[in-house]
Design a protein around this motif. Structure first.
Motif, mmCIF file in Angstrom:
data_model
loop_
_atom_site.group_PDB
_atom_site.id
_atom_site.type_symbol
_atom_site.label_atom_id
_atom_site.label_comp_id
_atom_site.label_asym_id
_atom_site.label_seq_id
_atom_site.Cartn_x
_atom_site.Cartn_y
_atom_site.Cartn_z
ATOM 1 N N LYS A 1 -101.341 58.752 88.527
ATOM 2 C CA LYS A 1 -100.939 59.142 89.885
ATOM 3 C C LYS A 1 -99.434 59.388 90.007
ATOM 4 C CE LYS A 1 -104.887 56.971 92.207
ATOM 5 N NZ LYS A 1 -105.547 56.205 91.136
ATOM 6 N N LEU A 2 -98.825 59.752 88.885
ATOM 7 C CA LEU A 2 -97.436 60.212 88.932
ATOM 8 C C LEU A 2 -97.459 61.671 89.361
ATOM 9 C CD1 LEU A 2 -96.372 58.422 85.665
ATOM 10 C CD2 LEU A 2 -95.539 57.874 87.947
ATOM 11 N N ASN A 3 -96.445 62.091 90.106
ATOM 12 C CA ASN A 3 -96.535 63.440 90.681
ATOM 13 C C ASN A 3 -95.343 64.346 90.377
ATOM 14 O OD1 ASN A 3 -94.689 62.223 92.326
ATOM 15 N ND2 ASN A 3 -95.703 62.727 94.261
ATOM 16 N N VAL A 4 -94.419 63.906 89.524
ATOM 17 C CA VAL A 4 -93.292 64.767 89.151
ATOM 18 C C VAL A 4 -93.098 64.741 87.636
ATOM 19 C CG1 VAL A 4 -90.785 65.106 89.269
ATOM 20 C CG2 VAL A 4 -92.036 64.428 91.333
ATOM 21 N N LEU A 5 -93.082 65.925 87.031
ATOM 22 C CA LEU A 5 -92.590 66.056 85.649
ATOM 23 C C LEU A 5 -91.240 66.746 85.747
ATOM 24 C CD1 LEU A 5 -92.759 65.981 82.538
ATOM 25 C CD2 LEU A 5 -93.876 68.212 82.647
ATOM 26 N N HIS A 6 -90.195 66.003 85.448
ATOM 27 C CA HIS A 6 -88.828 66.534 85.470
ATOM 28 C C HIS A 6 -88.517 66.977 84.037
ATOM 29 C CE1 HIS A 6 -84.312 65.037 85.887
ATOM 30 N NE2 HIS A 6 -84.392 66.154 85.230
ATOM 31 N N LEU A 7 -88.313 68.280 83.881
ATOM 32 C CA LEU A 7 -88.066 68.830 82.541
ATOM 33 C C LEU A 7 -86.575 69.055 82.340
ATOM 34 C CD1 LEU A 7 -90.564 71.706 81.662
ATOM 35 C CD2 LEU A 7 -90.412 69.404 80.657
ATOM 36 N N HIS A 8 -86.014 68.335 81.398
ATOM 37 C CA HIS A 8 -84.595 68.478 81.059
ATOM 38 C C HIS A 8 -84.505 69.617 80.030
ATOM 39 C CE1 HIS A 8 -80.491 66.908 80.581
ATOM 40 N NE2 HIS A 8 -80.637 67.100 79.284
ATOM 41 N N LEU A 9 -84.224 70.823 80.548
ATOM 42 C CA LEU A 9 -84.415 72.047 79.759
ATOM 43 C C LEU A 9 -83.212 72.467 78.932
ATOM 44 C CD1 LEU A 9 -86.324 74.042 82.512
ATOM 45 C CD2 LEU A 9 -87.222 73.626 80.214
ATOM 46 N N THR A 10 -82.032 71.971 79.277
ATOM 47 C CA THR A 10 -80.829 72.443 78.578
ATOM 48 C C THR A 10 -79.894 71.275 78.314
ATOM 49 O OG1 THR A 10 -79.483 72.821 80.568
ATOM 50 C CG2 THR A 10 -80.970 74.602 79.911
ATOM 51 N N ASP A 11 -79.183 71.372 77.206
ATOM 52 C CA ASP A 11 -78.186 70.345 76.901
ATOM 53 C C ASP A 11 -77.274 70.875 75.793
ATOM 54 O OD1 ASP A 11 -76.882 67.711 76.538
ATOM 55 O OD2 ASP A 11 -78.539 67.015 77.778
ATOM 56 N N ASP A 12 -76.405 70.006 75.298
ATOM 57 C CA ASP A 12 -75.510 70.426 74.215
ATOM 58 C C ASP A 12 -76.290 70.902 72.999
ATOM 59 O OD1 ASP A 12 -73.061 69.697 75.534
ATOM 60 O OD2 ASP A 12 -73.601 67.598 75.180
ATOM 61 N N GLN A 13 -77.450 70.284 72.766
ATOM 62 C CA GLN A 13 -78.189 70.520 71.519
ATOM 63 C C GLN A 13 -79.282 71.570 71.638
ATOM 64 O OE1 GLN A 13 -77.757 67.608 73.031
ATOM 65 N NE2 GLN A 13 -76.480 66.347 71.694
ATOM 66 N N GLY A 14 -79.484 72.138 72.816
ATOM 67 C CA GLY A 14 -80.528 73.152 72.908
ATOM 68 C C GLY A 14 -80.647 73.730 74.304
ATOM 69 N N TRP A 15 -81.145 74.966 74.367
ATOM 70 C CA TRP A 15 -81.380 75.660 75.640
ATOM 71 C C TRP A 15 -82.799 76.213 75.570
ATOM 72 C CZ3 TRP A 15 -77.811 76.636 79.790
ATOM 73 C CH2 TRP A 15 -78.361 77.412 80.827
ATOM 74 N N ARG A 16 -83.704 75.707 76.408
ATOM 75 C CA ARG A 16 -85.142 76.028 76.276
ATOM 76 C C ARG A 16 -85.674 76.925 77.384
ATOM 77 N NH1 ARG A 16 -84.505 74.342 71.276
ATOM 78 N NH2 ARG A 16 -83.852 72.171 71.153
ATOM 79 N N MET A 17 -84.804 77.321 78.331
ATOM 80 C CA MET A 17 -85.237 78.099 79.504
ATOM 81 C C MET A 17 -84.881 79.565 79.289
ATOM 82 S SD MET A 17 -86.238 78.202 82.763
ATOM 83 C CE MET A 17 -86.342 79.765 83.655
ATOM 84 N N PRO A 18 -85.886 80.452 79.243
ATOM 85 C CA PRO A 18 -85.550 81.863 79.035
ATOM 86 C C PRO A 18 -84.910 82.466 80.284
ATOM 87 C CG PRO A 18 -87.900 81.641 79.496
ATOM 88 C CD PRO A 18 -87.336 80.237 79.466
ATOM 89 N N VAL A 19 -83.828 83.222 80.079
ATOM 90 C CA VAL A 19 -83.154 83.914 81.188
ATOM 91 C C VAL A 19 -82.925 85.346 80.711
ATOM 92 C CG1 VAL A 19 -81.152 83.925 82.733
ATOM 93 C CG2 VAL A 19 -81.986 81.743 81.808
ATOM 94 N N PRO A 20 -83.746 86.302 81.210
ATOM 95 C CA PRO A 20 -83.700 87.659 80.645
ATOM 96 C C PRO A 20 -82.306 88.286 80.646
ATOM 97 C CG PRO A 20 -85.575 87.424 82.124
ATOM 98 C CD PRO A 20 -84.789 86.144 82.233
ATOM 99 N N ALA A 21 -81.489 88.003 81.662
ATOM 100 C CA ALA A 21 -80.156 88.625 81.708
ATOM 101 C C ALA A 21 -79.222 88.026 80.650
ATOM 102 C CB ALA A 21 -79.553 88.454 83.106
#
Ligand code: ACM
Length: 503
Positions: free
Chosen positions: A165-185
């Protein structure tokens, strides 16, 4: 008949005599608006039970929605199980989704298997349950920047959150060691920043994850770190830094890196671009923009940053942090979202930010007094990257502390000595799994459970009874076994996969 122990414990629970048995003839009566709950019930029970659960107007398992129901809030539900039928009621669809997880836990443990389980009688004990959460934010943060996890893992993680019954998945998508979020621009963010620890998501994967989570009552909250913890972005686009002449690699060490974003207009434009893409992909009301662990050394050394501070009438380069967060927060607000950040004092972010105090519980109170909405994330009781015991066979984790099950269970997002006004600012609590020391999926699950069960109990049920929780957890652990969550890790392969921070 004794009721199987539930985690989290419902608010009110009265066992009744008798049992209700699901079989091939059992049908669902589905109120308008309850179709999603019906689909989830079939999806969850299908693989092990093979129950078809068709819809029929005289179905004995009733999924009822009544917006006029009072006392159940947005996420509460009532569940009445009698020998002849089951009635689940909620004011909102979200409540039915929570009730379905309860029903699932009441069934024999084999119901959780992903393969057919012939020969099991799918019965549940009769009971009357009324259940509402203590807090609206019951979260788990997963760091996919330090060690990337494929989206299939995230689907499974969401399923495990929803079971509790947890209701939030907080995704830590970027940091010094990696960038996981695609940004087309800005394609180099993932081309360069997706390495060396393994990959990046596609927009389609994120969209499918968000849908999968929503079907289970879970919101995916994205986090894009700024203005610190951005070394992967600077490796991709050096012009975003304070020394555009310098090329940097994606960091392969752990800790706090003193390379941070510059404060020129191009950087703010870049951040707004990235956040616009994030808002386009993630419908979440909340958007996390990090904000913590931002050394100001580079701003002090940079003539451009010092000039910016002077032009803006700031006291000095330190004040650029608040100025920066104000610009970014304002952009999110103008787009109708709620900015969210890590606070290191309780008073370092604009008041309209929702904050996550991570250093000290007292910062939560400071923030609440300042009028912030607060999601409690204090490291000594909610950071799951610390080892869960001091045993010598515990795998290496984040150094500095042990966070055992009891510590997590003992965390109180709104301690009893806080005033009613302070408590009213607390949205809930969240567990954090940073992954510097978490190289595999099994390791991530091993660290998450059973401590996340304790967090779920705190956030859903409230201040609890430790012995009662432990007793219920013994049975609940067999559910986690059925789902394949490891109790122990296999010994590390040789040569070891573990990356050591300073090698
Ligand atoms: C944090 O642990 N850097 C929020």
């Amino acid at each position: 008949m004794r009721l199987p122990p539930l985690v989290p414990q419902p608010t009110q629970l009265h066992p009744l005599p008798g049992r209700f048995t699901f079989d091939d003839t059992t049908a669902l009566k589905i109120a308008p608006g309850a179709e999603g709950a019906a689909r989830l019930l079939r999806t969850l029970l299908g693989p092990a039970t093979g129950l078809p659960l068709p819809e029929r107007s005289d179905g004995t398992v009733v999924l009822a929605l009544d917006p006029a129901l009072t006392g159940l809030g947005d996420e509460g539900y009532g569940l009445t199980i009698g020998a002849e039928g089951v009635l689940m009621r909620a004011a909102r669809p979200q409540g039915l989704l929570a009730g379905i997880q309860t029903l699932r836990q009441l069934l024999p443990v084999q119901a959780l298997h992903d393969m057919p389980e012939p020969g099991v009688t799918w019965s549940v004990p009769c009971a009357q349950i009324t259940d509402t959460p203590r807090f609206p934010w019951r979260g788990a943060m997963l760091d996919v920047a330090r060690h990337f996890r494929p989206v299939s893992f995230l689907h499974r993680y969401v399923d495990l959150l929803a079971l509790h019954k947890l209701n939030v998945l907080h995704l830590h998508l970027t940091d010094d060691q990696g960038w996981r979020m695609p940004v087309p621009a800005h394609p180099r963010l993932t081309e360069i920043g997706g390495h060396p620890h393994g990959g990046a998501y596609t927009r389609g994967e994120l969209t499918a994850l968000i849908r999968h989570a929503a079907e289970r009552g879970v919101t995916v909250v994205p986090e894009i770190e700024m203005p610190g913890h951005v070394r992967a972005a600077l490796a991709a686009y050096p012009a975003l830094g304070n020394r555009p002449d310098r090329t940097l690699d994606v960091w392969d060490r752990w800790g706090v890196c003193d390379t941070v974003l510059g404060v020129h207009d191009e950087v703010l434009d870049f951040c707004r671009d990235v956040l616009d893409e994030v808002m386009d992909v993630f419908p979440s009301q909340y958007v996390h923009v990090g904000g913590e662990e931002c050394p100001t050394t580079e701003w002090h050394a940079s003539p451009a940053a010092r000039r910016r501070a002077a032009e803006e009438g700031l006291d000095g380069p330190e004040a650029l942090h608040g100025w920066f967060m104000e610009r970014i927060g304002g952009h999110l607000l103008a787009a109708g979202r709620r900015p969210l950040g890590w606070t290191e004092t309780g008073a370092d972010l604009p008041p309209y930010f929702t904050v996550m105090p991570w250093l000290d519980t007292a910062h939560g109170r400071t923030a609440a007094r300042r009028g912030h909405r607060v999601v409690m994330a204090p490291h000594r009781t909610t950071y799951l990257d610390y080892p869960q015991s001091a045993r010598s066979d515990e795998p290496p984790g984040q150094p500095g502390a042990v966070v055992d099950l009891r510590a997590v269970h003992g965390t109180d997002p709104a301690p009893a000595d806080w005033s009613a006004t302070e408590t009213a600012q607390v949205l809930g609590a969240q567990a954090q799994l940073w992954t510097e020391y978490v190289p595999t999926a099994a390791h991530a699950e091993y660290l998450t459970f059973p401590r996340l069960c304790a967090l779920a109990e705190v956030a859903w049920t409230g201040r609890g009874d430790w012995n009662g929780f432990l007793a219920r957890l013994r049975h609940h652990r067999t559910r986690l076994d059925a789902l394949g969550v490891p109790r122990r890790l296999p010994p590390p392969p040789s040569p070891p996969q573990e990356r050591k921070p300073d090698e």
